[in-house]
Scaffold this active site. Structure first.
Site, PDB file in Angstrom:
ATOM      1  N   HIS A 340       0.617  -0.960   0.405  1.00 24.47           N
ATOM      2  CA  HIS A 340      -0.184   0.099   0.168  1.00 24.47           C
ATOM      3  C   HIS A 340       0.803   1.804  -0.145  1.00 24.47           C
ATOM      4  O   HIS A 340       2.082   1.544   0.598  1.00 24.47           O
ATOM      5  CB  HIS A 340      -0.763  -0.264   1.005  1.00 24.47           C
ATOM      6  CG  HIS A 340      -2.167   1.226   0.696  1.00 24.47           C
ATOM      7  ND1 HIS A 340      -1.695   2.305   1.208  1.00 24.47           N
ATOM      8  CD2 HIS A 340      -3.302   0.993   0.509  1.00 24.47           C
ATOM      9  CE1 HIS A 340      -3.183   3.287   1.023  1.00 24.47           C
ATOM     10  NE2 HIS A 340      -4.068   1.812   0.367  1.00 24.47           N
ATOM     11  N   ASP A 399      -8.183  -5.153  -0.266  1.00 23.38           N
ATOM     12  CA  ASP A 399      -7.930  -6.330  -1.833  1.00 23.38           C
ATOM     13  C   ASP A 399      -7.689  -7.567  -1.367  1.00 23.38           C
ATOM     14  O   ASP A 399      -8.189  -9.255  -2.029  1.00 23.38           O
ATOM     15  CB  ASP A 399      -7.075  -5.521  -3.040  1.00 23.38           C
ATOM     16  CG  ASP A 399      -8.153  -4.238  -3.366  1.00 23.38           C
ATOM     17  OD1 ASP A 399      -9.653  -4.611  -3.696  1.00 23.38           O
ATOM     18  OD2 ASP A 399      -7.709  -3.675  -3.520  1.00 23.38           O
TER      19      ASP A 399
HETATM   20  N1  COA Z   1       3.685  -7.145  -5.463  1.00 23.88           N
HETATM   21  C1  COA Z   1       5.150  -6.239  -6.916  1.00 23.88           C
HETATM   22  N2  COA Z   1       5.420  -5.411  -6.143  1.00 23.88           N
HETATM   23  C2  COA Z   1       5.313  -3.978  -5.256  1.00 23.88           C
HETATM   24  C3  COA Z   1       4.044  -4.805  -4.894  1.00 23.88           C
HETATM   25  C4  COA Z   1       3.274  -6.459  -4.841  1.00 23.88           C
HETATM   26  N3  COA Z   1       2.517  -6.035  -4.284  1.00 23.88           N
HETATM   27  N4  COA Z   1       4.043  -3.581  -4.201  1.00 23.88           N
HETATM   28  C5  COA Z   1       5.135  -2.511  -4.091  1.00 23.88           C
HETATM   29  N5  COA Z   1       5.251  -3.118  -4.898  1.00 23.88           N
HETATM   30  C6  COA Z   1       6.458  -1.909  -5.494  1.00 23.88           C
HETATM   31  C7  COA Z   1       5.791  -0.863  -6.271  1.00 23.88           C
HETATM   32  O1  COA Z   1       5.476  -1.886  -7.270  1.00 23.88           O
HETATM   33  C8  COA Z   1       7.429  -0.051  -6.070  1.00 23.88           C
HETATM   34  O2  COA Z   1       8.342  -1.204  -6.619  1.00 23.88           O
HETATM   35  P1  COA Z   1       8.910  -0.040  -7.958  1.00 23.88           P
HETATM   36  O3  COA Z   1      10.014   0.740  -6.571  1.00 23.88           O
HETATM   37  O4  COA Z   1       9.580  -0.594  -9.134  1.00 23.88           O
HETATM   38  O5  COA Z   1       8.509   1.044  -8.938  1.00 23.88           O
HETATM   39  C9  COA Z   1       8.224  -1.158  -5.235  1.00 23.88           C
HETATM   40  O6  COA Z   1       7.036  -2.738  -5.035  1.00 23.88           O
HETATM   41  C10 COA Z   1       7.782   0.304  -4.181  1.00 23.88           C
HETATM   42  O7  COA Z   1       6.359   0.434  -3.942  1.00 23.88           O
HETATM   43  P2  COA Z   1       5.619   1.468  -2.616  1.00 23.88           P
HETATM   44  O8  COA Z   1       5.771   2.796  -2.538  1.00 23.88           O
HETATM   45  O9  COA Z   1       5.234   0.845  -1.551  1.00 23.88           O
HETATM   46  O10 COA Z   1       3.934   1.018  -3.219  1.00 23.88           O
HETATM   47  P3  COA Z   1       3.420   1.737  -4.132  1.00 23.88           P
HETATM   48  O11 COA Z   1       2.527   3.008  -3.665  1.00 23.88           O
HETATM   49  O12 COA Z   1       4.201   2.440  -5.817  1.00 23.88           O
HETATM   50  O13 COA Z   1       2.528   1.157  -4.799  1.00 23.88           O
HETATM   51  C11 COA Z   1       0.232  -0.108  -4.734  1.00 23.88           C
HETATM   52  C12 COA Z   1       0.744   1.018  -3.983  1.00 23.88           C
HETATM   53  C13 COA Z   1      -0.749  -0.627  -3.837  1.00 23.88           C
HETATM   54  C14 COA Z   1      -0.250   0.021  -6.248  1.00 23.88           C
HETATM   55  C15 COA Z   1       1.470  -1.769  -4.718  1.00 23.88           C
HETATM   56  O14 COA Z   1       1.536  -1.952  -3.786  1.00 23.88           O
HETATM   57  C16 COA Z   1       0.544  -2.776  -5.373  1.00 23.88           C
HETATM   58  O15 COA Z   1       1.181  -2.886  -6.924  1.00 23.88           O
HETATM   59  N6  COA Z   1       0.159  -3.392  -4.873  1.00 23.88           N
HETATM   60  C17 COA Z   1      -0.260  -4.356  -5.743  1.00 23.88           C
HETATM   61  C18 COA Z   1      -2.162  -3.868  -6.149  1.00 23.88           C
HETATM   62  C19 COA Z   1      -3.350  -4.048  -4.974  1.00 23.88           C
HETATM   63  O16 COA Z   1      -3.650  -5.453  -4.367  1.00 23.88           O
HETATM   64  N7  COA Z   1      -3.215  -2.935  -4.947  1.00 23.88           N
HETATM   65  C20 COA Z   1      -4.886  -2.931  -4.307  1.00 23.88           C
HETATM   66  C21 COA Z   1      -4.665  -1.183  -2.937  1.00 23.88           C
HETATM   67  S1  COA Z   1      -5.319  -0.876  -1.992  1.00 23.88           S
END
Ligand code: COA
Length: 462
Positions: A340, A399
């Site tokens: 998140h 989710d």
């Molecule tokens: N699976 C794979 N990679 C993930 C991840 C996951 N569940 N959660 C975070 N990361 C990755 C990000 O893509 C990001 O990679 P990057 O630096 O190469 O761009 C890195 O880890 C750091 O991410 P962070 O800053 O902690 O999160 P974010 O704000 O960029 O992304 C989400 C937040 C929710 C979009 C991300 O956690 C995600 O894609 N989760 C899976 C989809 C999901 O469940 N979405 C529902 C959200 S409520």
């Protein structure tokens, strides 16, 4: 061949078109690469995030607080997540309604849109207005839904909301009076649109019967969704209260989440309510946002297929590594339902849904699936840490368990994200009104151009 395709698209076979599209994409790739190191060079706030991982501050809000960390000596320190609507803790809101055996989504929507808890009379009035507005305009279902069915209900929701513009007595005036009227109307109509679109999809794509049951005046939004969705109109109070709880949990999540920010961006241009909310629906559909609840179901299917012993943490972790390395699943490299932007140690919505998921699953055929989701929740942080090595603390998000709860409620997968959209309409509208009233300046961030100047070359000389 390319000319043939562009000049006479209709007569060219799919294989040829696909090959030509490949050629076009290669052409695109030649000119459209930006070295990621430039982001640092130009101090780009990629994803509108500051270097320390916090979000860029884009505005002030009184609607909601998503609390996921504290800053300690300039660094994010993980804490348990907290979610408050207008200052009221989400647990208190849920428990308050449960203690009086009341449905709470309507109350939450009032709270979010107006700013304080409704009195008994106000809640009564709100429910009356919702009942009044619930019915879709004459011929709307025929013209906008039956005539153009969509396999994807989110797409249909967005199109139908946009189409409501044509039926509105005053679609464009952006006064608080007019937008409030439109907002309550959308809160009331989104469930009707969702269920109609689902029924039409059943008929058009699944070759099953469709039912257009009348909603009942005296029922809550959650009850009417279950009543109109099911062929036999039957549901238990427990089922309706659980759906109501899910809707409260999904009603709002701060100004910076992707769909709400989209709603605020569109509002800042002065556009109409229908354009704004349909854009928010489009954003929510994305698999990194609300669409993740469906993606969790899909991912679970891949895990079940790829892991022989679901109770073997080593085997599950190996499969999660494959997901991250794009060697399995949808090859996006994401583990859906995990991570998140704000929450670190826990997402309160996920905790509440998890409690409900195990309550329903215990001792049933669902229990093994619940344990598998729990293993994903337990093992993902370590697998992500191996790959990213960035010290980030990740937790399950809303989710991870919501799809399983919906599935146990007999709600079909294609409605999982739409229910999120229906519930979130209250939050989007609250933010639209706040943006109108408190900011009133067009959002316009900057993009640094790194393209060098070039002369125009006549066609014959290229
Ligand atoms: N699976 C794979 N990679 C993930 C991840 C996951 N569940 N959660 C975070 N990361 C990755 C990000 O893509 C990001 O990679 P990057 O630096 O190469 O761009 C890195 O880890 C750091 O991410 P962070 O800053 O902690 O999160 P974010 O704000 O960029 O992304 C989400 C937040 C929710 C979009 C991300 O956690 C995600 O894609 N989760 C899976 C989809 C999901 O469940 N979405 C529902 C959200 S409520």
């Amino acid at each position: 061949m390319l000319n043939q395709m562009l000049g006479n698209f209709g007569s060219v076979d799919t294989e040829t078109v696909n090959k030509d599209i490949q050629i076009l994409c290669e052409e695109y790739k030649k000119y459209n690469y930006i070295d990621p190191s430039y982001n640092e060079l130009y101090n780009v706030k990629r994803g509108l995030r500051n270097a320390d991982g916090t979000g860029v501050l884009a505005g002030l809000t009184q609607i909601c607080n998503v609390h996921g960390y504290v800053m300690d000596e300039g660094e994010k320190a993980p804490v348990d997540g907290r979610l408050t609507y207008r200052g009221i803790d989400i647990h208190d809101l849920i428990n308050g309604c449960a203690a009086e055996n009341r449905f709470g989504y309507e109350e939450a929507a009032w709270l979010l849109m107006f700013g304080s808890l409704p009195t008994k009379e106000q809640l009564l009035l709100f429910n009356e207005i919702i009942t009044e507005y619930r019915e879709l305009p004459e011929n709307f279902v025929d013209d906008m839904i039956i005539k153009a069915p969509s396999k994807d209900i989110m797409n249909k929701l967005a199109r139908a909301v946009l189409a409501l513009y044509s039926y509105d007595e005053d679609p464009d005036t952006c006064t608080i009076e007019n937008v409030m009227r439109q907002s309550i109307m959308l809160v009331a109509r989104m469930p009707s649109i969702m269920v109609s679109a689902y029924q039409v999809k059943r008929r058009a794509y699944d070759h099953k019967s469709m039912y257009f049951h009348q909603p009942k005046k005296e029922l809550s939004i959650a009850e009417n969704i279950l009543r109109t969705m099911r062929s036999d109109k039957q549901f238990t109070p427990e089922e309706a209260h659980l759906l109501d709880l899910c809707m409260i949990l999904h009603a709002e999540h701060g100004g910076g989440n992707n769909s709400t920010f989209a709603a605020r961006v569109l509002t800042s241009s002065g556009t109409d309510t229908f354009a704004c909310i349909s854009a928010a629906i489009g954003s929510l559909k994305g698999p990194r946002h609300g669409g993740a609840n469906r993606k969790v179901r899909e991912m679970l299917g891949f895990v079940k297929e790829g892991v022989q012993n679901w109770e073997d943490d080593g085997e599950v972790a190996d499969f999660l590594r494959k997901l991250l390395n794009k060697e399995a699943g949808d090859r996006s490299g994401l583990i859906y339902g995990m991570g998140h932007a704000v929450y670190t140690k826990s997402d309160p919505r996920a905790c509440i849904l998890k409690e409900n998921a195990i309550r329903l699953a215990q001792g049933t055929e669902w229990e093994a699936e619940f344990r598998l989701l729990e293993a994903i929740e337990r093992l993902t942080p370590q697998v992500l840490a191996e790959k990213k090595n960035d010290g980030k603390v990740v937790c399950a998000n809303v989710d991870l368990y919501s799809g399983m709860v919906y599935q146990m409620l007999g709600i079909p997968e294609e409605l999982h994200t739409p229910i999120f959209a229906v519930a979130r309409t209250a939050g989007w509208c609250a933010h639209r009104m706040e943006e109108m009233v408190t900011t009133a300046r067009i959002m316009r961030p900057a993009y640094k151009s790194i393209s060098p100047s070039r002369p125009y070359i006549p066609l014959a000389d290229r």
